[in-house]
Design an enzyme around this catalytic site. Structure first.
Site, PDB file in Angstrom:
ATOM      1  N   ILE A  99     126.224  71.369  61.742  1.00  0.00           N
ATOM      2  CA  ILE A  99     125.362  72.218  62.555  1.00  0.00           C
ATOM      3  C   ILE A  99     123.931  71.826  62.217  1.00  0.00           C
ATOM      4  O   ILE A  99     123.569  71.718  61.042  1.00  0.00           O
ATOM      5  CB  ILE A  99     125.611  73.719  62.279  1.00  0.00           C
ATOM      6  CG1 ILE A  99     124.686  74.596  63.134  1.00  0.00           C
ATOM      7  CG2 ILE A  99     125.480  74.062  60.812  1.00  0.00           C
ATOM      8  CD1 ILE A  99     124.976  76.086  63.020  1.00  0.00           C
ATOM      9  N   SER A 100     123.122  71.551  63.224  1.00  0.00           N
ATOM     10  CA  SER A 100     121.749  71.106  62.990  1.00  0.00           C
ATOM     11  C   SER A 100     120.935  72.202  62.317  1.00  0.00           C
ATOM     12  O   SER A 100     121.228  73.396  62.444  1.00  0.00           O
ATOM     13  CB  SER A 100     121.083  70.715  64.311  1.00  0.00           C
ATOM     14  OG  SER A 100     121.717  69.602  64.895  1.00  0.00           O
ATOM     15  N   GLN A 101     119.883  71.787  61.618  1.00  0.00           N
ATOM     16  CA  GLN A 101     119.001  72.764  60.995  1.00  0.00           C
ATOM     17  C   GLN A 101     118.338  73.609  62.084  1.00  0.00           C
ATOM     18  O   GLN A 101     118.142  73.157  63.219  1.00  0.00           O
ATOM     19  CB  GLN A 101     117.954  72.060  60.140  1.00  0.00           C
ATOM     20  CG  GLN A 101     116.944  71.244  60.929  1.00  0.00           C
ATOM     21  CD  GLN A 101     116.124  70.335  60.038  1.00  0.00           C
ATOM     22  OE1 GLN A 101     116.537  69.227  59.725  1.00  0.00           O
ATOM     23  NE2 GLN A 101     114.951  70.804  59.632  1.00  0.00           N
ATOM     24  N   ARG A 147     123.306  83.041  63.412  1.00  0.00           N
ATOM     25  CA  ARG A 147     123.662  81.689  62.972  1.00  0.00           C
ATOM     26  C   ARG A 147     124.726  81.696  61.878  1.00  0.00           C
ATOM     27  O   ARG A 147     125.533  80.762  61.786  1.00  0.00           O
ATOM     28  CB  ARG A 147     122.412  80.947  62.486  1.00  0.00           C
ATOM     29  CG  ARG A 147     122.654  79.452  62.197  1.00  0.00           C
ATOM     30  CD  ARG A 147     121.343  78.737  61.898  1.00  0.00           C
ATOM     31  NE  ARG A 147     121.510  77.290  61.847  1.00  0.00           N
ATOM     32  CZ  ARG A 147     121.693  76.587  60.738  1.00  0.00           C
ATOM     33  NH1 ARG A 147     121.752  77.204  59.562  1.00  0.00           N
ATOM     34  NH2 ARG A 147     121.828  75.273  60.787  1.00  0.00           N
TER      35      ARG A 147
END
Length: 213
Positions: free
Chosen positions: A61-63, A35
């Site tokens: 960017i999503s968690q 990530r």
């Protein structure tokens, strides 16, 4: 930066498993995908924290938990064809590809299309096919799809997407009014009809296009 593999293992244990993510394929993919390479270099120390991060151009960017949850809710199996609307950083597409899916992903922003496309190629993710276009129109030339995931919230479900979903397929999309207050909906296509399930509140960036905002 601490060893990314150790950080990923801790992320999976403390953020995902502890909150009910139990799909072994999802957990394995989240353990494998780096990530930190999908976030801006200045923010890499925060890459494995359970928080969304800006990636530029007004996008995020999503968690990790949200990516894992949506991957689990899709109920994908190896070999499935998945359409993703809103490539963004490319992290969600990378997770699905690592799970053995063939991912067709659409990004409307030129800069993200270029940056993310370069990254996905560098990572050797051959199962990801990326195009730049209006995501609300889908990718009809590659349809039908077993699964469709939309990573932005719109006022309604775009008709082109339901048309491109195969029989027995699942469509996951945030739907609702502005400002960025939606409900995460999961639709199943059975005998040509879409049946929806409300999975709770969600906050995503706006879905922009002919069938969005």
């Amino acid at each position: 930066m601490v060893d990314p593999k150790r950080l990923r293992r801790r992320m999976v244990r403390e953020q995902l498993e502890a909150r009910g993510i139990n799909d072994a394929e999802v957990l394995a993919a989240m353990s494998a995908v780096p990530r930190h390479l999908f976030v801006q270099e200045a923010l890499r120390a925060q890459a494995y924290e359970d928080t969304p991060l800006p990636i530029g151009y007004g996008q995020t960017i999503s968690q990790p938990y949200v990516v894992a949850l949506m991957s689990q809710l899709l109920e994908v199996r190896r070999g499935m064809r998945v359409l993703e609307i809103g490539t963004g950083s490319g992290y969600q597409a990378a997770v699905l590809a690592t799970m053995g899916c063939t991912v067709f992903t659409v990004e409307r922003l030129r800069e993200l299309y270029q940056d993310t496309g370069n990254l996905l190629r560098q990572l050797g993710l051959r199962g990801v096919h990326m195009q730049r276009r209006d995501g609300t129109l889908g990718m009809p030339e590659a349809a039908p799809f077993d699964r469709i995931i939309v990573t932005a919230g719109g006022p309604e479900v775009p008709r082109p997407l339901t048309d491109q979903l195969d029989e027995g397929g699942i469509l996951l999309i945030p739907v609702g009014p502005r400002p960025r207050a939606q409900r995460l909906m999961r639709f199943r296509k059975e005998q040509g009809r879409m049946t929806g399930e409300d999975l709770g509140p969600a906050i995503f960036v706006d879905l922009v296009g002919d069938h969005g905002w």
